[in-house]
Design a protein around this motif. Structure first.
Motif, PDB file in Angstrom:
ATOM      1  N   MET A  43       0.827  -1.200   0.000  1.00  0.00           N
ATOM      2  CA  MET A  43       0.000   0.000   0.000  1.00  0.00           C
ATOM      3  C   MET A  43       0.869   1.261   0.000  1.00  0.00           C
ATOM      4  SD  MET A  43      -2.122   1.655   3.050  1.00  0.00           S
ATOM      5  CE  MET A  43      -0.509   1.980   3.738  1.00  0.00           C
ATOM      6  N   ARG A  44       1.862   1.278   0.925  1.00  0.00           N
ATOM      7  CA  ARG A  44       2.677   2.485   1.068  1.00  0.00           C
ATOM      8  C   ARG A  44       3.459   2.799  -0.205  1.00  0.00           C
ATOM      9  NH1 ARG A  44       4.115   6.524   0.976  1.00  0.00           N
ATOM     10  NH2 ARG A  44       4.897   8.012   2.501  1.00  0.00           N
ATOM     11  N   ASN A  45       3.935   1.757  -0.891  1.00  0.00           N
ATOM     12  CA  ASN A  45       4.816   1.981  -2.028  1.00  0.00           C
ATOM     13  C   ASN A  45       4.080   2.125  -3.353  1.00  0.00           C
ATOM     14  OD1 ASN A  45       7.036   1.869  -0.336  1.00  0.00           O
ATOM     15  ND2 ASN A  45       7.221  -0.355  -0.542  1.00  0.00           N
ATOM     16  N   GLU A  46       2.873   1.561  -3.448  1.00  0.00           N
ATOM     17  CA  GLU A  46       2.212   1.540  -4.759  1.00  0.00           C
ATOM     18  C   GLU A  46       0.967   2.402  -4.841  1.00  0.00           C
ATOM     19  OE1 GLU A  46       1.545  -2.491  -5.958  1.00  0.00           O
ATOM     20  OE2 GLU A  46       3.531  -3.136  -5.294  1.00  0.00           O
ATOM     21  N   ILE A  47       0.617   3.046  -3.709  1.00  0.00           N
ATOM     22  CA  ILE A  47      -0.659   3.782  -3.710  1.00  0.00           C
ATOM     23  C   ILE A  47      -0.604   4.950  -4.700  1.00  0.00           C
ATOM     24  CG2 ILE A  47      -0.242   5.577  -1.975  1.00  0.00           C
ATOM     25  CD1 ILE A  47      -3.136   3.487  -1.285  1.00  0.00           C
ATOM     26  N   ASN A  48      -1.747   5.221  -5.324  1.00  0.00           N
ATOM     27  CA  ASN A  48      -1.854   6.331  -6.264  1.00  0.00           C
ATOM     28  C   ASN A  48      -2.934   7.304  -5.817  1.00  0.00           C
ATOM     29  OD1 ASN A  48      -0.105   6.254  -8.572  1.00  0.00           O
ATOM     30  ND2 ASN A  48      -0.996   4.243  -8.992  1.00  0.00           N
ATOM     31  N   TYR A  49      -2.841   8.504  -6.363  1.00  0.00           N
ATOM     32  CA  TYR A  49      -3.864   9.504  -6.066  1.00  0.00           C
ATOM     33  C   TYR A  49      -4.484   9.963  -7.375  1.00  0.00           C
ATOM     34  CZ  TYR A  49      -1.773   9.460  -1.465  1.00  0.00           C
ATOM     35  OH  TYR A  49      -1.307   9.054  -0.247  1.00  0.00           O
ATOM     36  N   CYS A  50      -5.793  10.164  -7.369  1.00  0.00           N
ATOM     37  CA  CYS A  50      -6.516  10.608  -8.563  1.00  0.00           C
ATOM     38  C   CYS A  50      -5.970  11.965  -9.013  1.00  0.00           C
ATOM     39  CB  CYS A  50      -8.000  10.705  -8.260  1.00  0.00           C
ATOM     40  SG  CYS A  50      -8.970  11.441  -9.581  1.00  0.00           S
ATOM     41  N   THR A 102      -6.202   3.839  -9.841  1.00  0.00           N
ATOM     42  CA  THR A 102      -6.059   4.285 -11.230  1.00  0.00           C
ATOM     43  C   THR A 102      -5.731   5.780 -11.230  1.00  0.00           C
ATOM     44  OG1 THR A 102      -8.454   4.527 -11.190  1.00  0.00           O
ATOM     45  CG2 THR A 102      -7.579   2.569 -12.283  1.00  0.00           C
ATOM     46  N   SER A 103      -5.258   6.294 -12.376  1.00  0.00           N
ATOM     47  CA  SER A 103      -4.815   7.690 -12.388  1.00  0.00           C
ATOM     48  C   SER A 103      -6.010   8.651 -12.316  1.00  0.00           C
ATOM     49  CB  SER A 103      -3.959   7.974 -13.620  1.00  0.00           C
ATOM     50  OG  SER A 103      -4.705   7.719 -14.774  1.00  0.00           O
ATOM     51  N   ILE A 104      -7.199   8.195 -12.757  1.00  0.00           N
ATOM     52  CA  ILE A 104      -8.436   8.957 -12.545  1.00  0.00           C
ATOM     53  C   ILE A 104      -9.361   8.052 -11.739  1.00  0.00           C
ATOM     54  CG2 ILE A 104     -10.373  10.178 -13.633  1.00  0.00           C
ATOM     55  CD1 ILE A 104      -7.765  11.375 -14.490  1.00  0.00           C
ATOM     56  N   CYS A 105      -9.865   8.537 -10.597  1.00  0.00           N
ATOM     57  CA  CYS A 105     -10.645   7.657  -9.717  1.00  0.00           C
ATOM     58  C   CYS A 105     -12.014   7.346 -10.313  1.00  0.00           C
ATOM     59  CB  CYS A 105     -10.776   8.255  -8.323  1.00  0.00           C
ATOM     60  SG  CYS A 105     -11.991   9.582  -8.228  1.00  0.00           S
ATOM     61  N   ALA A 138     -14.254   9.537 -12.964  1.00  0.00           N
ATOM     62  CA  ALA A 138     -14.376   8.948 -14.297  1.00  0.00           C
ATOM     63  C   ALA A 138     -15.823   8.630 -14.660  1.00  0.00           C
ATOM     64  CB  ALA A 138     -13.530   7.676 -14.380  1.00  0.00           C
ATOM     65  N   SER A 139     -16.715   8.648 -13.667  1.00  0.00           N
ATOM     66  CA  SER A 139     -18.097   8.244 -13.920  1.00  0.00           C
ATOM     67  C   SER A 139     -18.875   9.302 -14.700  1.00  0.00           C
ATOM     68  CB  SER A 139     -18.797   7.965 -12.586  1.00  0.00           C
ATOM     69  OG  SER A 139     -20.190   7.901 -12.790  1.00  0.00           O
ATOM     70  N   PRO A 140     -19.562   8.912 -15.795  1.00  0.00           N
ATOM     71  CA  PRO A 140     -20.363   9.879 -16.564  1.00  0.00           C
ATOM     72  C   PRO A 140     -21.627  10.295 -15.820  1.00  0.00           C
ATOM     73  CG  PRO A 140     -20.626   7.664 -17.448  1.00  0.00           C
ATOM     74  CD  PRO A 140     -19.612   7.562 -16.348  1.00  0.00           C
ATOM     75  N   LYS A 141     -21.961   9.565 -14.746  1.00  0.00           N
ATOM     76  CA  LYS A 141     -23.185   9.883 -13.990  1.00  0.00           C
ATOM     77  C   LYS A 141     -22.980  11.019 -12.998  1.00  0.00           C
ATOM     78  CE  LYS A 141     -25.132   5.212 -14.112  1.00  0.00           C
ATOM     79  NZ  LYS A 141     -25.157   3.965 -13.362  1.00  0.00           N
ATOM     80  N   LYS A 180     -24.267  13.681  -5.890  1.00  0.00           N
ATOM     81  CA  LYS A 180     -24.045  13.270  -7.274  1.00  0.00           C
ATOM     82  C   LYS A 180     -22.950  14.087  -7.963  1.00  0.00           C
ATOM     83  CE  LYS A 180     -26.997  10.051  -6.943  1.00  0.00           C
ATOM     84  NZ  LYS A 180     -26.352   8.802  -6.488  1.00  0.00           N
ATOM     85  N   GLY A 181     -22.247  14.920  -7.209  1.00  0.00           N
ATOM     86  CA  GLY A 181     -21.155  15.696  -7.789  1.00  0.00           C
ATOM     87  C   GLY A 181     -19.846  14.943  -7.646  1.00  0.00           C
ATOM     88  N   VAL A 182     -18.720  15.673  -7.673  1.00  0.00           N
ATOM     89  CA  VAL A 182     -17.404  15.062  -7.475  1.00  0.00           C
ATOM     90  C   VAL A 182     -16.747  15.703  -6.247  1.00  0.00           C
ATOM     91  CG1 VAL A 182     -17.099  14.553  -9.943  1.00  0.00           C
ATOM     92  CG2 VAL A 182     -16.276  16.733  -9.001  1.00  0.00           C
TER      93      VAL A 182
END
Lengths: 207, 207
Positions: B51-58, B67-70, B74-77, B102-104
């Motif tokens: 977790m510490r070494n591979e974690i990513n942030y949107c 993923t590079s976009i959370c 990424a959701s169209p909704k 329903k926002g981000v």
């Protein structure tokens, strides 16, 4: 809980397997590690792995030790014929802190508890009985907690060593030093009256 | 504490560096691991390290993500022009659990706190102001905790985005649903009267 990351979820799940740590606390701990330098997590993981894989137990008393015979058992200043029977390493540390005990320990590794599936054969009872049967002990001091499981374990061991006729004792139960009588529970107060000691003896205690 | 083993001492010291975990609790946790199969310690260490070494942030909202976009960004909704400003991933999880938003999000990564040495530049404030200045937002909802630090952070951001004239709001503070008025603190009860809402609106809430 709905995690935004599998890595995070996995770490939280593993941490929350520890006793007394729920998912929320686990998440708090894990997020703390993320804010700290990666080296802290590396040190923590390394220390846990190394401890789990390399830890040793003393061949005489079964206490956790880095050597095959622990410092206490190896010390010529300790009376190896006076054996204090305890549950685990925490009890050894607590008694050692008092500086009042000059004998050695025998760490059982737990108490007999049918509910948790722990029988006499899961504990280090055989090696204790062996020591007594080989005439290597003058006195056993039972220092297990005074619960149903503790009393059962004491009695089981007592029955096994009874034929060898050595002295057995249990640590004194009573009102804690400095406590008020009126707040003590009845069982403890009752025992402290029944098991009263001569007044002259109490003068020998150093505060 | 006087440990009988350096390996044990080292593990206890590392665990007790975690917030809210003292030496005694650390010892209890570590002894638990010793009683469990070695695989549990291996899994725990592995999960923390990975977790510490591979974690990513949107890249959009700075939330923890694999993923590079959370998923949320990424959701169209989701309405990406309605942005809820929060402190960390726990707030995102709490709001997502309600199913009402329903926002981000925009995760700041903390609050401005001079006492702890956290200034505006230690937080993801620039990228938020950028989004607003580029006309990518219709409304900001401030959902930081209502403490001195939270209010300071809200005000700092508000000042930065004021020139762009978008709608800003804060989540409603008031008496929790199901709570008795008589046990509420004065500040909360006071605010809930000042910021009262039309009765018809309250009927729309689903319990």
């Amino acid at each position: 809980m709905d995690f935004s990351s599998k890595l995070l979820e996995n770490a939280v799940n593993e941490v929350s397997q520890l006793p007394g740590i729920g998912k929320r606390t686990a998440l708090r701990l894990v997020l703390h590690l993320l804010k700290q330098p990666a080296s802290q997590t590396a040190h923590l993981s390394q220390a846990l792995l190394q401890m789990r894989n390399e830890i040793n137990y003393c061949q005489h008393c079964h206490n956790i030790s880095d050597t095959s015979i622990c410092e206490i058992c190896a010390s010529p200043k300790r009376n190896e014929r006076l054996i204090c029977v305890v549950e685990d390493v925490r009890d050894v540390m607590a008694i050692e802190n008092t500086g009042q005990f000059k004998g050695v320990y025998h760490v059982l590794g737990g108490k007999i508890s049918p509910l948790e599936g722990i029988g006499p054969h899961n504990l280090h009872i055989n090696t204790l009985v062996e020591k007594v049967s080989q005439g290597k002990a003058d006195e056993l001091i039972f220092a297990l907690s005074s619960t149903m499981e503790g009393d059962t374990t004491n009695f089981y061991i007592f029955k096994q060593i009874e034929p060898y006729g050595i002295t057995t004792s249990t640590i004194a139960r009573g009102i804690a030093v400095g406590d008020e009588l009126e707040y003590a529970d009845e069982v403890t107060l009752g025992r402290s009256i029944v098991n009263r000691i001569p007044f002259e003896n109490s003068l020998k205690n150093n505060y």
